[in-house]
Design an enzyme around this catalytic site. Structure first.
Site, PDB file in Angstrom:
ATOM      1  N   CYS A 163       0.806  -1.224   0.000  1.00 10.56           N
ATOM      2  CA  CYS A 163       0.000   0.000   0.000  1.00 10.56           C
ATOM      3  C   CYS A 163       0.837   1.271   0.000  1.00 10.56           C
ATOM      4  CB  CYS A 163      -0.933  -0.002   1.207  1.00 10.56           C
ATOM      5  SG  CYS A 163      -1.758  -1.579   1.464  1.00 10.56           S
ATOM      6  N   HIS A 303      -3.652   7.646   5.886  1.00 13.22           N
ATOM      7  CA  HIS A 303      -3.757   6.337   5.235  1.00 13.22           C
ATOM      8  C   HIS A 303      -5.165   5.797   5.475  1.00 13.22           C
ATOM      9  CE1 HIS A 303      -2.298   2.776   3.319  1.00 13.22           C
ATOM     10  NE2 HIS A 303      -2.516   2.010   4.369  1.00 13.22           N
ATOM     11  N   GLU A 314      -2.320   4.804  13.398  1.00 15.78           N
ATOM     12  CA  GLU A 314      -2.016   6.036  12.668  1.00 15.78           C
ATOM     13  C   GLU A 314      -2.390   7.264  13.498  1.00 15.78           C
ATOM     14  OE1 GLU A 314      -2.447   8.091   8.268  1.00 15.78           O
ATOM     15  OE2 GLU A 314      -3.868   6.511   8.830  1.00 15.78           O
ATOM     16  N   LYS A 335      -9.912   7.122   1.387  1.00 15.83           N
ATOM     17  CA  LYS A 335     -10.403   5.747   1.262  1.00 15.83           C
ATOM     18  C   LYS A 335     -11.847   5.587   1.724  1.00 15.83           C
ATOM     19  CE  LYS A 335      -5.851   3.534   1.784  1.00 15.83           C
ATOM     20  NZ  LYS A 335      -5.035   4.729   2.083  1.00 15.83           N
ATOM     21  N   HIS A 340      -9.871   1.160  -0.802  1.00 13.32           N
ATOM     22  CA  HIS A 340      -8.411   1.082  -0.733  1.00 13.32           C
ATOM     23  C   HIS A 340      -7.851   0.664  -2.085  1.00 13.32           C
ATOM     24  CE1 HIS A 340      -4.434   0.614   0.583  1.00 13.32           C
ATOM     25  NE2 HIS A 340      -4.611   0.009   1.738  1.00 13.32           N
ATOM     26  N   PHE A 399       1.393  -3.161   4.091  1.00 16.46           N
ATOM     27  CA  PHE A 399       1.732  -4.491   4.589  1.00 16.46           C
ATOM     28  C   PHE A 399       3.244  -4.688   4.470  1.00 16.46           C
ATOM     29  CE2 PHE A 399      -2.502  -6.955   3.768  1.00 16.46           C
ATOM     30  CZ  PHE A 399      -3.085  -6.271   4.822  1.00 16.46           C
TER      31      PHE A 399
END
Length: 413
Positions: A163, A303, A314, A335, A340, A399
């Site tokens: 990502c 994010h 976050e 998002k 996503h 990830f």
């Protein structure tokens, strides 16, 4: 002295709109791109919804024969690149093509083609597998195809860091331009992983929302009742130039790209570090690289995936970087609308940030209904806010623990 880098062109293919005008309108109006999946049978998938790109015909943008030899992520990326080049009014025939490069990111590559040709192999045998299988699935084919289409010969490669891929690609492009390795770099990301196998893999990982009865409200970053992310697809591509080059050709300038920071959690395959220290490290590195103080950041594009751990960690990272001032900085998640976009997310979100900066609004985090005590910042809930953004930070946290952070400023001479 490092060269100053500016952004002069934007191209977007997204679940909430194709092209900057459509994308801007959707962002401002808080439109969700979610829908039930109808492109394949999802009877046995726990998640049955996603955010597809709508009304896209590759042949509207790409020669029919060429389009048939591209995976869907490449089609999206080439389309967005054409838009960005046109938006930048970049007349490549009048420029030194060896000084123009392409760097793009993708997390999954041609997953659709892998699945398609696996079926051919099993049903018809190896001799019937397409000779274009390998060129279509490899991640570097996107920058390669953009270069072929535009006829440019400068630095060209792909980045794959889940990502964080697009932010890493844009950050790398910034570095190459800053140190004089090119005058222009076309950078961003593309992804098209809403396939039977891609969906099944994320379902098995229990990363996806299962709010199947209410797709439009399924992606709800920072909300107490979030239950996983919504898969999206698309591409975001930007034209980056040295300021000197942009001014010489009289280009319009959307924003200045001033900071880039990167780190890795070194902790877990999918979960973020519980103390958020390495996300903090990347954010602080970007601020230092920008030559600013944390007090100058007046908007954060998060994010914000709509997963329990990501949103909580976050938020913690933002508090550690900005202290008490964290509560005064608007934070929103693109998002919530697009889902996503995986390897394309960072580019789509940086474009959303730049659009907001230029149009005088902050787009909302939609579907924010129930506050989470662990997520207690100003997430610009549900409705866009009129505001002037002068300096913004955009997070991508992938990830594998990959963190990539970009900072843009309003351009000033």
């Amino acid at each position: 002295m490092k060269k100053r880098i500016v952004i002069t062109g934007l191209g977007i293919v997204s679940p909430i709109g194709i092209g900057i005008d459509a994308y801007t309108d959707a962002l401002k109006n808080g439109v969700s791109g979610a829908n039930p999946i109808g492109t394949f049978d999802v009877t046995n998938h726990s998640c049955k919804i996603a955010a597809h790109v709508k009304n896209y015909n590759p042949e509207d943008y790409i020669d029919r024969k060429k389009a048939r030899r591209m995976a869907q992520f490449t089609q999206y990326g080439v389309t967005a690149a054409k838009m960005a080049i046109k938006d930048a009014e970049l007349d490549i025939s009048r420029l030194d093509r060896s000084r123009i490069g392409v760097i793009t990111g993708t997390g999954m590559g041609g997953l659709d083609i892998i699945e398609q040709e696996e079926r051919v192999l099993l049903e018809k045998g190896p001799r019937r597998v397409s000779p274009f299988l390998i060129p279509m699935i490899i991640t570097n084919m996107l920058p390669g195809e953009i270069a072929i289409d535009a006829g440019i010969t400068g630095p060209n490669y792909s980045v794959s860091s889940a990502c964080a891929s697009a932010n890493h690609a844009i950050g790398d492009a910034m570095r190459l331009l800053s140190y004089g390795d090119a005058d222009v770099i076309i950078a961003g990301g593309a992804e098209a992983a809403i396939t039977p196998l891609g969906l099944a893999g994320f379902c098995s990982l229990k990363a996806l929302t299962t709010r199947n009865d209410d797709p439009l409200k399924a992606s709800r970053p920072f909300d107490l009742n979030r239950d996983g992310f919504l898969m999206g697809e698309g591409a975001g591509i930007l034209v980056l130039e040295t300021l000197e080059h942009a001014l010489k050709r009289g280009a319009k300038i959307y924003a200045e790209l001033v900071g880039y920071g990167a780190s890795d959690d070194a902790y877990h395959m999918t979960a973020p570090h519980p103390e958020a220290e390495t996300a903090v490290q990347a954010m602080r590195a970007a601020i230092t690289d920008a030559g600013i103080t944390a007090d100058e950041i007046d908007y954060i594009n998060a994010h914000g995936t709509s997963t329990d751990l990501n949103d909580k960690i976050e938020t913690l990272a933002i508090k550690k970087v900005f202290g008490d001032r964290a509560y005064k900085i608007p934070v929103s998640s693109t998002k919530s609308m697009t889902g996503h976009l995986l390897g394309a997310a960072g580019a789509a979100e940086l474009i959303a940030t730049i659009v907001s900066m230029n149009k005088g609004f902050i787009h909302p985090t939609i579907n924010y209904e129930t506050p989470d005590p662990d997520c207690d910042l100003d997430y610009v809930p549900n409705t866009a806010r009129i505001a002037q953004i002068n300096c913004a930070l955009s997070n991508s946290l992938g990830f594998g623990g990959h963190n990539a952070v970009l900072i843009v400023k309003r351009y000033a001479n």
